[in-house]
Each structure stands twice: as structure tokens, then as C-alpha cells.
Scaffold this motif. Structure first.
Motif, PDB file in Angstrom:
ATOM      1  N   LEU A   1     -10.091  14.521  14.386  1.00 13.58           N
ATOM      2  CA  LEU A   1     -10.567  14.693  15.764  1.00 13.58           C
ATOM      3  C   LEU A   1     -10.483  16.149  16.232  1.00 13.58           C
ATOM      4  O   LEU A   1     -10.672  16.428  17.422  1.00 13.58           O
ATOM      5  N   GLU A   2     -10.171  17.045  15.303  1.00 11.82           N
ATOM      6  CA  GLU A   2     -10.081  18.483  15.600  1.00 11.82           C
ATOM      7  C   GLU A   2      -9.054  18.773  16.703  1.00 11.82           C
ATOM      8  O   GLU A   2      -9.283  19.568  17.606  1.00 11.82           O
ATOM      9  N   LEU A   3      -7.903  18.100  16.585  1.00 13.70           N
ATOM     10  CA  LEU A   3      -6.776  18.355  17.482  1.00 13.70           C
ATOM     11  C   LEU A   3      -5.775  19.252  16.747  1.00 13.70           C
ATOM     12  O   LEU A   3      -5.833  19.404  15.529  1.00 13.70           O
ATOM     13  N   THR A   4      -4.855  19.816  17.496  1.00 17.83           N
ATOM     14  CA  THR A   4      -3.843  20.694  16.905  1.00 17.83           C
ATOM     15  C   THR A   4      -2.851  19.873  16.101  1.00 17.83           C
ATOM     16  O   THR A   4      -2.294  18.887  16.602  1.00 17.83           O
ATOM     17  N   THR A   5      -2.622  20.263  14.852  1.00 20.37           N
ATOM     18  CA  THR A   5      -1.677  19.543  14.003  1.00 20.37           C
ATOM     19  C   THR A   5      -0.286  20.161  14.103  1.00 20.37           C
ATOM     20  O   THR A   5      -0.115  21.280  14.597  1.00 20.37           O
ATOM     21  N   VAL A   6       0.713  19.433  13.607  1.00 22.74           N
ATOM     22  CA  VAL A   6       2.083  19.933  13.606  1.00 22.74           C
ATOM     23  C   VAL A   6       2.183  21.210  12.779  1.00 22.74           C
ATOM     24  O   VAL A   6       2.869  22.163  13.159  1.00 22.74           O
ATOM     25  N   LYS A   7       1.470  21.258  11.664  1.00 20.80           N
ATOM     26  CA  LYS A   7       1.504  22.448  10.805  1.00 20.80           C
ATOM     27  C   LYS A   7       0.978  23.668  11.544  1.00 20.80           C
ATOM     28  O   LYS A   7       1.521  24.767  11.420  1.00 20.80           O
TER      29      LYS A   7
ATOM     30  N   ILE B   1      -8.007  15.651  26.840  1.00 17.00           N
ATOM     31  CA  ILE B   1      -8.451  14.367  26.296  1.00 17.00           C
ATOM     32  C   ILE B   1      -8.578  13.340  27.417  1.00 17.00           C
ATOM     33  O   ILE B   1      -7.685  13.193  28.247  1.00 17.00           O
ATOM     34  N   HIS B   2      -9.677  12.595  27.435  1.00 14.77           N
ATOM     35  CA  HIS B   2      -9.881  11.535  28.422  1.00 14.77           C
ATOM     36  C   HIS B   2      -9.574  10.177  27.785  1.00 14.77           C
ATOM     37  O   HIS B   2      -9.226  10.100  26.606  1.00 14.77           O
TER      38      HIS B   2
ATOM     39  N   THR C   1       1.448  14.839  28.003  1.00 20.31           N
ATOM     40  CA  THR C   1       0.849  13.513  27.939  1.00 20.31           C
ATOM     41  C   THR C   1       1.097  12.902  26.560  1.00 20.31           C
ATOM     42  O   THR C   1       0.991  13.585  25.542  1.00 20.31           O
ATOM     43  N   HIS C   2       1.428  11.603  26.522  1.00 20.97           N
ATOM     44  CA  HIS C   2       1.708  10.955  25.243  1.00 20.97           C
ATOM     45  C   HIS C   2       1.318   9.481  25.288  1.00 20.97           C
ATOM     46  O   HIS C   2       1.146   8.901  26.356  1.00 20.97           O
ATOM     47  N   ILE C   3       1.176   8.896  24.099  1.00 19.69           N
ATOM     48  CA  ILE C   3       0.742   7.502  23.956  1.00 19.69           C
ATOM     49  C   ILE C   3       1.890   6.658  23.424  1.00 19.69           C
ATOM     50  O   ILE C   3       2.588   7.057  22.490  1.00 19.69           O
ATOM     51  N   HIS C   4       2.072   5.467  24.030  1.00 17.49           N
ATOM     52  CA  HIS C   4       2.970   4.451  23.482  1.00 17.49           C
ATOM     53  C   HIS C   4       2.093   3.346  22.911  1.00 17.49           C
ATOM     54  O   HIS C   4       1.308   2.730  23.631  1.00 17.49           O
TER      55      HIS C   4
ATOM     56  N   LEU D   1       6.170  -3.144  15.954  1.00 14.75           N
ATOM     57  CA  LEU D   1       6.141  -1.737  15.564  1.00 14.75           C
ATOM     58  C   LEU D   1       5.862  -0.892  16.793  1.00 14.75           C
ATOM     59  O   LEU D   1       4.897  -1.154  17.524  1.00 14.75           O
ATOM     60  N   SER D   2       6.716   0.076  17.029  1.00  5.39           N
ATOM     61  CA  SER D   2       6.585   0.949  18.196  1.00  5.39           C
ATOM     62  C   SER D   2       6.265   2.369  17.731  1.00  5.39           C
ATOM     63  O   SER D   2       6.989   2.939  16.913  1.00  5.39           O
ATOM     64  N   PHE D   3       5.168   2.920  18.267  1.00  5.92           N
ATOM     65  CA  PHE D   3       4.754   4.276  17.901  1.00  5.92           C
ATOM     66  C   PHE D   3       4.623   5.132  19.155  1.00  5.92           C
ATOM     67  O   PHE D   3       4.245   4.637  20.221  1.00  5.92           O
ATOM     68  N   VAL D   4       4.934   6.416  19.011  1.00  2.23           N
ATOM     69  CA  VAL D   4       4.677   7.401  20.060  1.00  2.23           C
ATOM     70  C   VAL D   4       3.815   8.486  19.449  1.00  2.23           C
ATOM     71  O   VAL D   4       4.199   9.103  18.452  1.00  2.23           O
ATOM     72  N   LEU D   5       2.645   8.703  20.040  1.00  6.06           N
ATOM     73  CA  LEU D   5       1.719   9.726  19.569  1.00  6.06           C
ATOM     74  C   LEU D   5       1.620  10.804  20.636  1.00  6.06           C
ATOM     75  O   LEU D   5       1.234  10.520  21.771  1.00  6.06           O
ATOM     76  N   SER D   6       1.982  12.021  20.279  1.00  7.46           N
ATOM     77  CA  SER D   6       2.062  13.108  21.257  1.00  7.46           C
ATOM     78  C   SER D   6       1.158  14.274  20.866  1.00  7.46           C
ATOM     79  O   SER D   6       1.525  15.090  20.003  1.00  7.46           O
ATOM     80  N   PRO D   7       0.000  14.396  21.502  1.00  8.11           N
ATOM     81  CA  PRO D   7      -0.815  15.593  21.300  1.00  8.11           C
ATOM     82  C   PRO D   7      -0.105  16.793  21.910  1.00  8.11           C
ATOM     83  O   PRO D   7       0.840  16.648  22.689  1.00  8.11           O
ATOM     84  N   THR D   8      -0.540  17.989  21.580  1.00  8.41           N
ATOM     85  CA  THR D   8       0.023  19.178  22.222  1.00  8.41           C
ATOM     86  C   THR D   8      -0.314  19.147  23.710  1.00  8.41           C
ATOM     87  O   THR D   8      -1.190  18.392  24.148  1.00  8.41           O
ATOM     88  N   VAL D   9       0.379  19.968  24.496  1.00  7.54           N
ATOM     89  CA  VAL D   9       0.147  19.996  25.943  1.00  7.54           C
ATOM     90  C   VAL D   9      -1.317  20.281  26.249  1.00  7.54           C
ATOM     91  O   VAL D   9      -1.950  19.589  27.058  1.00  7.54           O
ATOM     92  N   ASN D  10      -1.882  21.278  25.594  1.00  8.71           N
ATOM     93  CA  ASN D  10      -3.280  21.648  25.851  1.00  8.71           C
ATOM     94  C   ASN D  10      -4.245  20.540  25.447  1.00  8.71           C
ATOM     95  O   ASN D  10      -5.194  20.230  26.176  1.00  8.71           O
TER      96      ASN D  10
END
Length: 289
Positions: free
Chosen positions: A144-150, A74-75, A108-111, A60-69
């Protein structure tokens, strides 16, 4: 944060991409693994996957992309927490998994790679995995109080409303300031007022309308306002002279004359004729216009 997911068969190739040091990759999450390079981790995946020969797309391959800010602040521990909570939301515990964060671009994004086969040889059901991934990412972002797509969509819609109003304001200003009498003059007037007008050319090579660019937005005239469709703009430009009605000039683009599509030209003529008729009716009834 955006989440995307799919089942893949090319585990090793994906691992090599994820671990590419030229992309400043950093391993930020490992689960049930001891390997220290793509080959070792792929081998560990394969040992478990051999328990289920029927499943071909066994990773299973996932890409998780927070907003630029969000991505900039995030560390490593924060990215680890994102992966841990995402796996929890997707009910992928007790499986081999590894994740890398890529900082090679501004975004920045996660694989994240997870073995689809568990230690009992059972394959994880991947039906609607794309939608489930996005839903899980939304939940994690909220936790985690991050920006959601909505939230991003609401912000875009809010800004889009302002952009539409501003393009329309500059459209009306251009008509008033420069009194253009053809499409070419109108495009120049709008450019002077900071809006890039892009002709929409159909398959037959004729002009059928316009798009408008401002502040990174690119909108069809009808998306800005119904008064800014090609035919409605044409009515404003060519309705001042009877000679112009019968001779709607081609638009010159890169030194090439682009004719107005017959359907659009006919619509302009009809709109002008209807306006003249209405004007006569109102004048006869003594109604000021």
C-alpha cells in the motif's frame, strides 16, 4: 507500519475496549459477522468457539499502527484495505473478524480481533504470532506504499548520526569556550550550549558517567563518542592541575553532593598519569605535541 499480535481469552472485554466510543472508535472492517455491538459480536465468536473446548485463548488480537503521518492521511477505506490485506497475509480468511480504528491519540491505530477457531472447529496455530504479525504488516505496508518499520529505523539511524555529531561538536565547543575545571562547571557549560547533561548515578549513590539529551534523543556519553565517557571527560577537566587530580570534587545535583565513583576517579587519574608520561617521552625525543 508496526504489527503486533497475540492470542487472548478475554474476548468480550477486549471487544468492549475496542468499541469504546470515548476513544472515537470506528468500525472499519467486519468479516462473517452480523452483530452491531460488543455483546452481539462476542456471542457470535463464542458460538463458533464452543466447537473447540480445548483452546482457551481462542481469540487473536492484533494492533496495526501506521506512522503518525500515514495515519493522518488514511481514510476509512484505506484502513479497511489494511485489515483485508493483513488477514490475507496471515492466512486468516473464512474466519469471523472485526476491526476498529482509534483516533484518540496523535498516533492513529487499528485494533483487529479474529476468531482463532474456524467454522470447522479448528484452532489457528499461534506459534511465533508476534513475529509473523510484524512480517505481515511489513508486507502490507509495502503493497500500500506506506512507511515500513525498516524505513523508520533507517531514518532514525540517519538522524541519530547527525545528533551524535552535534552533541560532540557542542561538547568540544563547551570545553573551548568555558574551560571548565570540574564536572559541575562542565554540565553548566553544556547547558548553555543547549545540551542537557544527566548524571548517571550507580546503586551506591556515586557518579559513574553521563547521559546527553538533545532534540529528543537521550544517549550515553560512550554512545555519542568514546571521548565522551565519564573518565575521558574527567581527564580533560582535571588534567590541568595536580591539586585537582587528588581532589575530584563531588557533583552538586539538586543541592546534594554526589561523589564520583572510586572506579571512575581511579580511571581519570590513570588516564592523566599516562598522558603525562607520554608527554615526557615525546618531549625527551624532541617530538612536538
Amino acid at each position: 507500519m508496526i504489527g503486533k499480535g497475540k492470542a487472548i481469552a478475554h474476548t468480550r472485554a477486549s471487544m468492549l475496549y475496542g468499541w469504546n466510543q470515548e476513544k472515537d472508535a470506528e468500525v472499519i472492517f467486519k468479516q462473517e459477522l452480523i452483530g452491531n455491538n460488543p455483546e452481539e459480536v462476542s456471542r457470535e465468536f463464542r458460538m463458533i468457539q464452543e466447537q473447540n473446548y480445548h483452546c482457551q485463548k481462542n481469540t487473536l488480537s492484533f494492533v496495526l499502527s501506521p506512522t503518525v503521518n500515514d495515519g493522518q492521511r488514511i481514510h476509512s477505506k484505506g484502513f479497511n484495505e489494511i485489515c483485508r490485506k493483513f488477514i490475507e497475509q496471515m492466512k486468516l480468511g473464512d474466519r469471523q473478524a472485526i476491526a476498529f480504528v482509534h483516533r484518540d491519540k496523535e498516533h492513529t491505530h487499528i485494533h483487529l480481533y479474529v476468531n482463532r477457531i474456524d467454522f470447522r472447529g479448528n484452532a489457528y496455530k499461534d506459534s511465533f504470532i508476534g513475529k509473523r504479525s510484524q512480517h505481515a504488516a511489513e508486507k502490507v505496508a509495502e503493497q500500500l506504499e506506506l512507511t515500513t518499520v525498516k524505513q523508520v529505523q533507517m531514518e532514525k539511524e540517519f538522524l541519530l548520526k547527525d545528533v551524535r555529531l552535534e552533541i560532540k561538536r557542542r561538547h568540544e565547543l563547551s570545553l573551548k569556550q568555558f574551560s571548565p575545571r570540574n564536572f559541575e562547571d562542565y554540565m553548566k557549560a553544556m547547558e548553555t550550549n543547549g545540551v542537557n547533561v544527566i548524571p548517571s548515578i550507580n546503586k551506591s549513590g556515586s557518579l559513574q558517567g553521563f547521559r546527553f539529551e538533545l532534540d529528543g534523543y537521550n544517549l550515553k556519553g560512550s554512545e555519542v563518542h568514546r571521548s565522551m565517557s565519564g573518565s575521558n571527560i574527567g581527564q580533560k577537566l582535571y588534567g590541568h592541575s595536580k591539586n585537582n587530580i587528588n581532589n575530584i570534587a563531588p557533583v552538586k545535583i539538586l543541592d546534594k553532593a554526589i561523589p564520583v565513583a572510586p572506579r571512575m576517579a581511579l580511571s581519570i587519574v590513570k588516564k592523566i598519569a599516562n598522558r603525562v608520561i607520554q608527554h615526557s617521552i615525546n618531549a625527551g625525543a624532541g617530538i612536538g605535541i
